[in-house]
Design a protein around this motif. Sequence first.
Motif, PDB file in Angstrom:
ATOM      1  N   THR A 131       0.858  -1.173   0.000  1.00 45.61           N
ATOM      2  CA  THR A 131       0.000   0.000   0.000  1.00 45.61           C
ATOM      3  C   THR A 131       0.899   1.229   0.000  1.00 45.61           C
ATOM      4  O   THR A 131       1.685   1.425   0.935  1.00 45.61           O
ATOM      5  CB  THR A 131      -0.921   0.019   1.238  1.00 45.61           C
ATOM      6  OG1 THR A 131      -1.641  -1.213   1.281  1.00 45.61           O
ATOM      7  CG2 THR A 131      -1.884   1.181   1.176  1.00 45.61           C
ATOM      8  N   THR A 132       0.799   2.013  -1.048  1.00 39.78           N
ATOM      9  CA  THR A 132       1.595   3.234  -1.180  1.00 39.78           C
ATOM     10  C   THR A 132       0.649   4.419  -1.306  1.00 39.78           C
ATOM     11  O   THR A 132      -0.574   4.268  -1.278  1.00 39.78           O
ATOM     12  CB  THR A 132       2.504   3.167  -2.425  1.00 39.78           C
ATOM     13  OG1 THR A 132       1.671   3.106  -3.582  1.00 39.78           O
ATOM     14  CG2 THR A 132       3.415   1.957  -2.376  1.00 39.78           C
ATOM     15  N   LEU A 133       1.206   5.597  -1.487  1.00 38.96           N
ATOM     16  CA  LEU A 133       0.388   6.788  -1.674  1.00 38.96           C
ATOM     17  C   LEU A 133      -0.442   6.691  -2.952  1.00 38.96           C
ATOM     18  O   LEU A 133      -1.511   7.291  -3.054  1.00 38.96           O
ATOM     19  CB  LEU A 133       1.275   8.033  -1.720  1.00 38.96           C
ATOM     20  CG  LEU A 133       2.002   8.361  -0.408  1.00 38.96           C
ATOM     21  CD1 LEU A 133       2.929   9.540  -0.601  1.00 38.96           C
ATOM     22  CD2 LEU A 133       0.999   8.645   0.695  1.00 38.96           C
ATOM     23  N   SER A 134       0.034   5.933  -3.924  1.00 38.21           N
ATOM     24  CA  SER A 134      -0.682   5.838  -5.203  1.00 38.21           C
ATOM     25  C   SER A 134      -1.655   4.655  -5.258  1.00 38.21           C
ATOM     26  O   SER A 134      -2.249   4.402  -6.287  1.00 38.21           O
ATOM     27  CB  SER A 134       0.311   5.758  -6.361  1.00 38.21           C
ATOM     28  OG  SER A 134       1.194   4.675  -6.168  1.00 38.21           O
ATOM     29  N   GLY A 135      -1.798   3.889  -4.173  1.00 38.37           N
ATOM     30  CA  GLY A 135      -2.781   2.802  -4.156  1.00 38.37           C
ATOM     31  C   GLY A 135      -2.227   1.500  -3.626  1.00 38.37           C
ATOM     32  O   GLY A 135      -1.106   1.443  -3.113  1.00 38.37           O
ATOM     33  N   GLU A 136      -3.038   0.456  -3.765  1.00 33.72           N
ATOM     34  CA  GLU A 136      -2.649  -0.887  -3.314  1.00 33.72           C
ATOM     35  C   GLU A 136      -2.257  -1.731  -4.514  1.00 33.72           C
ATOM     36  O   GLU A 136      -2.891  -1.668  -5.572  1.00 33.72           O
ATOM     37  CB  GLU A 136      -3.813  -1.584  -2.596  1.00 33.72           C
ATOM     38  CG  GLU A 136      -4.084  -1.069  -1.231  1.00 33.72           C
ATOM     39  CD  GLU A 136      -5.103  -1.926  -0.496  1.00 33.72           C
ATOM     40  OE1 GLU A 136      -5.285  -1.685   0.707  1.00 33.72           O
ATOM     41  OE2 GLU A 136      -5.699  -2.821  -1.111  1.00 33.72           O
ATOM     42  N   PHE A 137      -1.206  -2.555  -4.302  1.00 38.61           N
ATOM     43  CA  PHE A 137      -0.718  -3.409  -5.368  1.00 38.61           C
ATOM     44  C   PHE A 137      -0.508  -4.816  -4.821  1.00 38.61           C
ATOM     45  O   PHE A 137       0.229  -4.995  -3.852  1.00 38.61           O
ATOM     46  CB  PHE A 137       0.613  -2.873  -5.918  1.00 38.61           C
ATOM     47  CG  PHE A 137       0.519  -1.448  -6.386  1.00 38.61           C
ATOM     48  CD1 PHE A 137       0.034  -1.158  -7.645  1.00 38.61           C
ATOM     49  CD2 PHE A 137       0.892  -0.407  -5.561  1.00 38.61           C
ATOM     50  CE1 PHE A 137      -0.067   0.153  -8.070  1.00 38.61           C
ATOM     51  CE2 PHE A 137       0.794   0.904  -5.975  1.00 38.61           C
ATOM     52  CZ  PHE A 137       0.309   1.187  -7.240  1.00 38.61           C
ATOM     53  N   ASP A 138      -1.171  -5.798  -5.412  1.00 36.28           N
ATOM     54  CA  ASP A 138      -0.974  -7.195  -5.039  1.00 36.28           C
ATOM     55  C   ASP A 138       0.124  -7.780  -5.909  1.00 36.28           C
ATOM     56  O   ASP A 138       0.098  -7.641  -7.136  1.00 36.28           O
ATOM     57  CB  ASP A 138      -2.262  -8.007  -5.242  1.00 36.28           C
ATOM     58  CG  ASP A 138      -3.275  -7.742  -4.155  1.00 36.28           C
ATOM     59  OD1 ASP A 138      -2.862  -7.414  -3.035  1.00 36.28           O
ATOM     60  OD2 ASP A 138      -4.480  -7.873  -4.423  1.00 36.28           O
TER      61      ASP A 138
END
Length: 189
Positions: free
Chosen positions: A112-119
């Motif tokens: 989870t970063t400032l630009s969203g969640e990435f699986d």
Amino acid sequence: MPLPNTSIAHALDLADARHWTRLPPTRPAARLRHLLRTQSPDALAPRLFAYPEALTRWAEGDTHDLQPTHATLIEHEIYRTWQPHIRHRAHQQILDHDGCVTAQLHARFRFTTLSGEFDDPRLLRVTEDLPALHARHLFDARHRNAPEDELRRILADGIGEAYFFRALPLGQQQAAVTITDLHLIQFHY
């Protein structure tokens, strides 16, 4: 061949077993007698998915209806409760003397970063020494029987700091790491 361990709590208990000063009972009846010395049948029964009367009967040696799943749960309960003072002392010595708490896991992660969640769809094999702060939090949580979700969050934070973000410059924002799919967990200390 035993099934891979996916419980962080049980993995910590198995690692603690390497520090025991004497071995626990091996037969289910003897294990139950030990457990029933410190807990009432009514308190122990829900954790073993059995009736209190069945626990009393099994402890007396009548194990004709003891299922393998109950024997496994009894074994996990022995590992969880055996020699608690030795366990606390070993954890304290590890933390006081900068000992390594190594986690070996096969898992999938979410970032989870400032630009969203990435699986991340990959099943990663990670072997890493946890930072001392995260090892302390993990031991403290285990001592108070924290739920598996809390242990998983602490482990994910430690793996994130030690493995995924160790090369980042000091001022750079780190992502939050979540373990989404745990296939195997082992600890060594």
